[in-house]
Design a protein around this motif. Structure first.
Motif, PDB file in Angstrom:
ATOM      1  N   LEU A 120       0.840  -1.205   0.000  1.00 37.73           N
ATOM      2  CA  LEU A 120       0.000   0.000   0.000  1.00 37.73           C
ATOM      3  C   LEU A 120       0.871   1.249   0.000  1.00 37.73           C
ATOM      4  CD1 LEU A 120      -3.158   0.530   2.201  1.00 37.73           C
ATOM      5  CD2 LEU A 120      -1.478   2.341   1.969  1.00 37.73           C
ATOM      6  N   ALA A 121       1.886   1.254   0.872  1.00 33.31           N
ATOM      7  CA  ALA A 121       2.778   2.417   0.946  1.00 33.31           C
ATOM      8  C   ALA A 121       3.583   2.583  -0.338  1.00 33.31           C
ATOM      9  CB  ALA A 121       3.710   2.265   2.152  1.00 33.31           C
ATOM     10  N   PHE A 122       4.070   1.471  -0.870  1.00 32.62           N
ATOM     11  CA  PHE A 122       4.890   1.553  -2.080  1.00 32.62           C
ATOM     12  C   PHE A 122       4.060   1.960  -3.296  1.00 32.62           C
ATOM     13  CE2 PHE A 122       6.697  -0.439  -5.885  1.00 32.62           C
ATOM     14  CZ  PHE A 122       7.955   0.133  -5.884  1.00 32.62           C
ATOM     15  N   ALA A 123       2.863   1.381  -3.426  1.00 35.99           N
ATOM     16  CA  ALA A 123       2.034   1.655  -4.596  1.00 35.99           C
ATOM     17  C   ALA A 123       1.587   3.112  -4.641  1.00 35.99           C
ATOM     18  CB  ALA A 123       0.812   0.735  -4.598  1.00 35.99           C
ATOM     19  N   ALA A 124       1.369   3.715  -3.476  1.00 38.62           N
ATOM     20  CA  ALA A 124       0.968   5.115  -3.447  1.00 38.62           C
ATOM     21  C   ALA A 124       2.063   6.011  -4.020  1.00 38.62           C
ATOM     22  CB  ALA A 124       0.628   5.537  -2.018  1.00 38.62           C
ATOM     23  N   VAL A 125       3.317   5.620  -3.819  1.00 36.82           N
ATOM     24  CA  VAL A 125       4.433   6.358  -4.416  1.00 36.82           C
ATOM     25  C   VAL A 125       4.573   5.978  -5.886  1.00 36.82           C
ATOM     26  CG1 VAL A 125       6.922   6.774  -4.314  1.00 36.82           C
ATOM     27  CG2 VAL A 125       5.621   6.476  -2.203  1.00 36.82           C
ATOM     28  N   GLU A 126       4.407   4.691  -6.170  1.00 38.63           N
ATOM     29  CA  GLU A 126       4.662   4.159  -7.507  1.00 38.63           C
ATOM     30  C   GLU A 126       3.715   4.726  -8.565  1.00 38.63           C
ATOM     31  OE1 GLU A 126       4.637  -0.295  -9.507  1.00 38.63           O
ATOM     32  OE2 GLU A 126       3.411   0.158  -7.751  1.00 38.63           O
ATOM     33  N   VAL A 127       2.399   4.638  -8.305  1.00 37.43           N
ATOM     34  CA  VAL A 127       1.444   4.939  -9.374  1.00 37.43           C
ATOM     35  C   VAL A 127       1.390   6.425  -9.706  1.00 37.43           C
ATOM     36  CG1 VAL A 127       0.011   2.948  -8.862  1.00 37.43           C
ATOM     37  CG2 VAL A 127      -0.467   5.114  -7.726  1.00 37.43           C
ATOM     38  N   ASN A 128       1.771   7.278  -8.771  1.00 37.40           N
ATOM     39  CA  ASN A 128       1.723   8.711  -9.036  1.00 37.40           C
ATOM     40  C   ASN A 128       3.099   9.322  -9.233  1.00 37.40           C
ATOM     41  OD1 ASN A 128      -0.775   9.837  -9.444  1.00 37.40           O
ATOM     42  ND2 ASN A 128      -1.268  10.035  -7.273  1.00 37.40           N
ATOM     43  N   LEU A 129       4.131   8.492  -9.368  1.00 32.89           N
ATOM     44  CA  LEU A 129       5.472   9.033  -9.554  1.00 32.89           C
ATOM     45  C   LEU A 129       5.582   9.791 -10.877  1.00 32.89           C
ATOM     46  CD1 LEU A 129       8.327   9.283  -8.422  1.00 32.89           C
ATOM     47  CD2 LEU A 129       8.904   7.141  -9.584  1.00 32.89           C
ATOM     48  N   VAL A 130       4.898   9.303 -11.903  1.00 30.44           N
ATOM     49  CA  VAL A 130       4.918   9.993 -13.194  1.00 30.44           C
ATOM     50  C   VAL A 130       4.292  11.380 -13.074  1.00 30.44           C
ATOM     51  CG1 VAL A 130       4.011   9.960 -15.548  1.00 30.44           C
ATOM     52  CG2 VAL A 130       4.971   7.878 -14.560  1.00 30.44           C
ATOM     53  N   LEU A 131       3.112  11.457 -12.450  1.00 27.73           N
ATOM     54  CA  LEU A 131       2.442  12.748 -12.302  1.00 27.73           C
ATOM     55  C   LEU A 131       3.201  13.660 -11.344  1.00 27.73           C
ATOM     56  CD1 LEU A 131      -1.309  11.643 -12.159  1.00 27.73           C
ATOM     57  CD2 LEU A 131      -0.008  12.513 -14.104  1.00 27.73           C
ATOM     58  N   PHE A 132       3.813  13.090 -10.305  1.00 24.98           N
ATOM     59  CA  PHE A 132       4.618  13.886  -9.380  1.00 24.98           C
ATOM     60  C   PHE A 132       5.817  14.481 -10.117  1.00 24.98           C
ATOM     61  CE2 PHE A 132       7.861  14.571  -6.154  1.00 24.98           C
ATOM     62  CZ  PHE A 132       7.136  15.156  -5.117  1.00 24.98           C
ATOM     63  N   SER A 133       6.433  13.666 -10.978  1.00 23.61           N
ATOM     64  CA  SER A 133       7.586  14.153 -11.735  1.00 23.61           C
ATOM     65  C   SER A 133       7.189  15.293 -12.666  1.00 23.61           C
ATOM     66  CB  SER A 133       8.202  13.004 -12.547  1.00 23.61           C
ATOM     67  OG  SER A 133       8.661  11.975 -11.698  1.00 23.61           O
ATOM     68  N   LYS A 134       6.004  15.197 -13.264  1.00 27.85           N
ATOM     69  CA  LYS A 134       5.566  16.225 -14.204  1.00 27.85           C
ATOM     70  C   LYS A 134       5.114  17.501 -13.501  1.00 27.85           C
ATOM     71  CE  LYS A 134       2.787  14.838 -17.437  1.00 27.85           C
ATOM     72  NZ  LYS A 134       1.667  14.132 -18.092  1.00 27.85           N
ATOM     73  N   SER A 135       4.337  17.368 -12.428  1.00 28.19           N
ATOM     74  CA  SER A 135       3.752  18.558 -11.801  1.00 28.19           C
ATOM     75  C   SER A 135       4.660  19.202 -10.771  1.00 28.19           C
ATOM     76  CB  SER A 135       2.413  18.196 -11.146  1.00 28.19           C
ATOM     77  OG  SER A 135       2.604  17.181 -10.175  1.00 28.19           O
ATOM     78  N   VAL A 136       5.467  18.406 -10.068  1.00 27.25           N
ATOM     79  CA  VAL A 136       6.328  18.951  -9.014  1.00 27.25           C
ATOM     80  C   VAL A 136       7.753  19.151  -9.521  1.00 27.25           C
ATOM     81  CG1 VAL A 136       7.246  18.580  -6.695  1.00 27.25           C
ATOM     82  CG2 VAL A 136       4.902  17.902  -7.224  1.00 27.25           C
ATOM     83  N   LEU A 137       8.296  18.177 -10.246  1.00 26.43           N
ATOM     84  CA  LEU A 137       9.676  18.269 -10.734  1.00 26.43           C
ATOM     85  C   LEU A 137       9.776  18.870 -12.134  1.00 26.43           C
ATOM     86  CD1 LEU A 137      11.053  14.819  -9.483  1.00 26.43           C
ATOM     87  CD2 LEU A 137      11.019  17.012  -8.284  1.00 26.43           C
ATOM     88  N   ARG A 138       8.622  19.124 -12.772  1.00 25.80           N
ATOM     89  CA  ARG A 138       8.558  19.793 -14.071  1.00 25.80           C
ATOM     90  C   ARG A 138       9.188  18.958 -15.194  1.00 25.80           C
ATOM     91  NH1 ARG A 138       7.596  25.405 -13.162  1.00 25.80           N
ATOM     92  NH2 ARG A 138       8.453  25.885 -15.228  1.00 25.80           N
ATOM     93  N   HIS A 139       9.010  17.632 -15.158  1.00 26.92           N
ATOM     94  CA  HIS A 139       9.506  16.760 -16.209  1.00 26.92           C
ATOM     95  C   HIS A 139       8.514  16.701 -17.370  1.00 26.92           C
ATOM     96  CE1 HIS A 139      12.326  14.217 -13.407  1.00 26.92           C
ATOM     97  NE2 HIS A 139      12.746  15.463 -13.597  1.00 26.92           N
ATOM     98  N   THR A 140       9.009  16.407 -18.579  1.00 31.11           N
ATOM     99  CA  THR A 140       8.140  16.158 -19.724  1.00 31.11           C
ATOM    100  C   THR A 140       7.565  14.746 -19.633  1.00 31.11           C
ATOM    101  OG1 THR A 140       9.928  15.289 -21.095  1.00 31.11           O
ATOM    102  CG2 THR A 140       9.557  17.684 -21.140  1.00 31.11           C
ATOM    103  N   ASN A 141       6.634  14.401 -20.537  1.00 33.21           N
ATOM    104  CA  ASN A 141       6.048  13.058 -20.534  1.00 33.21           C
ATOM    105  C   ASN A 141       7.122  11.987 -20.712  1.00 33.21           C
ATOM    106  OD1 ASN A 141       3.361  13.730 -20.138  1.00 33.21           O
ATOM    107  ND2 ASN A 141       2.967  14.043 -22.319  1.00 33.21           N
TER     108      ASN A 141
END
Length: 631
Positions: free
Chosen positions: A87-108
């Motif tokens: 549960l703890a790992f998946a919460a980080v895993e599934v939104n890592l892409v969106l976190f990278s885009k919205s917080v770290l300003r990464h491209t797709n």
């Protein structure tokens, strides 16, 4: 020759047995007796004081008793631990892409590449943890050690997000980018997520093998429970993911990243506490030492005797007496005809006879290896083609965790005024996976028996993997078709977000879930059953490492596709704006690769020769006769 050797080995074993009996008194009855008979109706009932027959030990290093160790009581601690940790790992895993885009300003493409590399590292660490578990630390200590690091990583991620990354306040939501960050802040973030990768990946194969260790496979009832444990282990993994990918994903997508990460850290703490609760009742197996050195010994010993002729029968090859390893829980492996050049390592030369009989020395494994040690190397060599074929099947699941989310984010995610987080669509994958696993044994097989009025022959592990690969191929075709429709509606409206509902992704998620249920559970069972007894964690880790290689190959494929399709100023197939690209073609490419992989897998599966273990029951009977003769 062999009679002389047997005489020497029996003398050595007798001396060692006497010493063991002087220094250690078992706390359970003879392992050959696992039931007592009631005097009234002569029905059998389990003897609570009976030893396990598989060589498992309690925390004191003594033979484990059935009534006071192991079983579902201990397995439940491990299953709940797995569920909460996931549960703890998946919460980080599934939104890592969106976190990278919205917080770290990464491209797709950058976000997908970061995710693929991170997931690959998770499974790479799983292989490392499996090696340490079987070789040195043991499964319990491996789980405890790395889950501490896991907890540290989650706390660090929560702190760095709260103190440094979410600036200005309120950023991090969909469409609301955060300010650029300093290299030091980015470095702390990467240290945190890779600690999480280490803490979650390293103990996972050891945890699966450790849970299976709680059941005695020489007992018919417990053997059935052991076979069921792998399925329940994957169900626990999926249920933990379900909560993370519905509740916590929604919390994070609303911009509450800090709250979501701290909930993850709390779940990891509870999971770790539950693991410790069963400390006094767990069953354990002794470590077997470094398998790499053992494999090298077989290669070196066979090269030293490269000019010798391999005997036509097994009688001319070296093997130790069963008694020397009776408490290790390690069965001998029967000789097979494949890879005959390795059999030279077990050829007994006149010099070996002189050292073993006249000088009483033990065999130097760099010159003389046992049949079992040679067969252990053969086991791994036979698994390699199957393992290589399982790598490409993992590419599909990695795409589900990255590009499926990006595809969903470009679709209509609203129902009335309610916004559906794209990562929440994983719920369909999880529900279909768990439902298929639970219903397969409880409903599908009994229904088949009732309709056909005969016992079915269920698909083997290799057959289930092949069926899963075929279903994964179909899921990629459906994903490509959905993407074509999404592009049609997006281009028609001239908007960045397509008018096509995100629920059109449901079929591809469901099919990927069924494919997972078939492939991952069968892989765990197959690799655990086809590896030597002392290397079960390594076998499960090998199956998980295929996912690591799949992640890296996915990253390579994506980079190659973008390099080829973005020439001459073209946006490429997977650009930042999906409406300007052709994600559908990328999905169809993956379907074609899955079809090629299926053909290779079928060819390898037909040629596979399963390992044959010597039955422990034979050793138990020999031991009982030996004790009776001494008495």
């Amino acid at each position: 020759m062999n009679i002389v050797l047997c005489h020497v080995f029996m003398q050595q074993w007798s001396c060692q047995t006497s010493k063991d009996m002087e220094t250690r008194q078992p706390s359970c009855s003879a392992s050959s007796v696992s039931y007592v008979i009631e005097s009234n109706d002569e029905r059998k009932r389990p003897d609570e004081n009976a030893c396990t027959k598989d060589g498992s030990l309690d925390r004191h290093g003594k033979p484990a008793t059935k009534g006071r160790t192991g079983g579902w009581r201990c397995a439940m601690f491990i299953l709940v631990n797995q569920g909460l940790a996931t549960l703890a790992f998946a919460a980080v895993e599934v939104n890592l892409v969106l976190f990278s885009k919205s917080v770290l300003r990464h491209t797709n493409a950058e976000a997908a590449d970061t995710f693929s590399r991170w997931m690959g590292t998770v499974y790479l660490f799983s292989f490392m943890g499996a090696f340490l578990s079987d070789s040195y630390l043991g499964r319990y200590l491996t789980c405890v050690t790395f889950q501490v690091l896991y907890l540290i990583g989650l706390v660090a991620l929560s702190l760095v997000t709260q103190l440094f990354l979410l600036k200005p306040q309120g950023c991090g939501k969909l469409g609301q980018l955060c300010e650029p960050h300093s290299p030091a802040e980015i470095a702390i973030f990467y240290v945190a997520i890779y600690l999480i990768a280490l803490g979650n990946g390293a103990p996972e194969p050891a945890l699966a093998a450790f849970g299976a260790d709680q059941f005695d496979e020489e007992d018919d009832e417990e053997k059935q429970s052991k076979n069921s444990f792998y399925s329940y282990f994957y169900v626990a993994l999926n249920l933990g993911s379900l909560v993370a990918e519905t509740v916590l994903v929604y919390v994070q997508n609303t911009g509450n990243w800090i709250l979501g990460f701290w909930i993850c850290a709390t779940c990891a703490m509870v999971a770790f506490s539950l693991l410790l609760c069963g400390t006094f009742r767990y069953r354990h197996f002794k470590t077997v030492g470094n398998p790499i050195s053992k494999f090298c010994q077989v290669i070196v010993a066979s090269m030293r005797k490269i000019n010798l002729q391999v005997p036509s029968d097994v009688e001319g090859l070296y093997e130790v007496q069963r008694k020397e390893d009776k408490n290790n829980g390690v069965r001998r492996i029967l000789h097979t005809d494949g890879f005959k050049f390795l059999d030279r390592a077990a050829i007994i030369t006149p010099q070996d006879i002189f050292l073993l009989t006249n000088k009483g020395e033990t065999a130097n494994p760099w010159y003389l290896c046992t049949i079992t040690q040679v067969e252990e190397v053969k086991c791994i060599l036979r698994l390699l083609p199957i393992w290589l074929c399982s790598i490409l099947s993992s590419v599909v699941f990695v795409q589900m965790l990255s590009l499926f989310v990006e595809q969903g984010a470009a679709m209509d995610t609203t129902i009335s005024n309610f916004h559906i987080p794209p990562a929440s669509m994983f719920a369909f994958d999880i529900v279909s996976t768990s439902a298929f696993i639970l219903l397969y044994d409880k409903l599908m097989v009994p229904l088949y028996v009732r309709l056909t009025k005969r016992e079915p022959k269920p698909p083997s592990g290799l057959q289930r993997i092949g069926i899963g690969i075929a279903i994964a191929m179909v899921s990629m075709i459906i994903a490509g078709t959905v993407e074509q429709q999404r592009l049609k509606y997006a281009n028609h409206n001239g908007e960045e977000t397509s008018a096509l509902s995100i629920f059109w992704q449901t079929p591809q998620y469901v099919l990927v879930g069924v494919s997972e249920a078939l492939i991952y559970v069968a892989q765990m069972e197959f690799f655990a059953s086809q590896t030597p007894d002392g290397l079960k964690s390594l076998g499960i880790g090998l199956s998980m490492y295929s996912s690591a290689m799949g992640s890296y190959i996915c990253s390579i494929i994506l980079a190659a596709v973008m390099a080829i399709t973005s020439k001459n100023g073209k946006p490429g197939w997977v650009p930042p704006d999906l409406n300007a690209g052709h994600l559908d073609r990328y999905f169809f490419l993956l379907a074609a690769l899955a079809a090629l992989n299926l053909a290779l897998f079928v060819a390898c599966a037909k040629r596979y020769n399963p390992v044959s273990f010597e039955k422990r029951a034979e050793g138990v009977e020999m031991e009982a006769r030996h004790q009776a003769s001494e008495a």
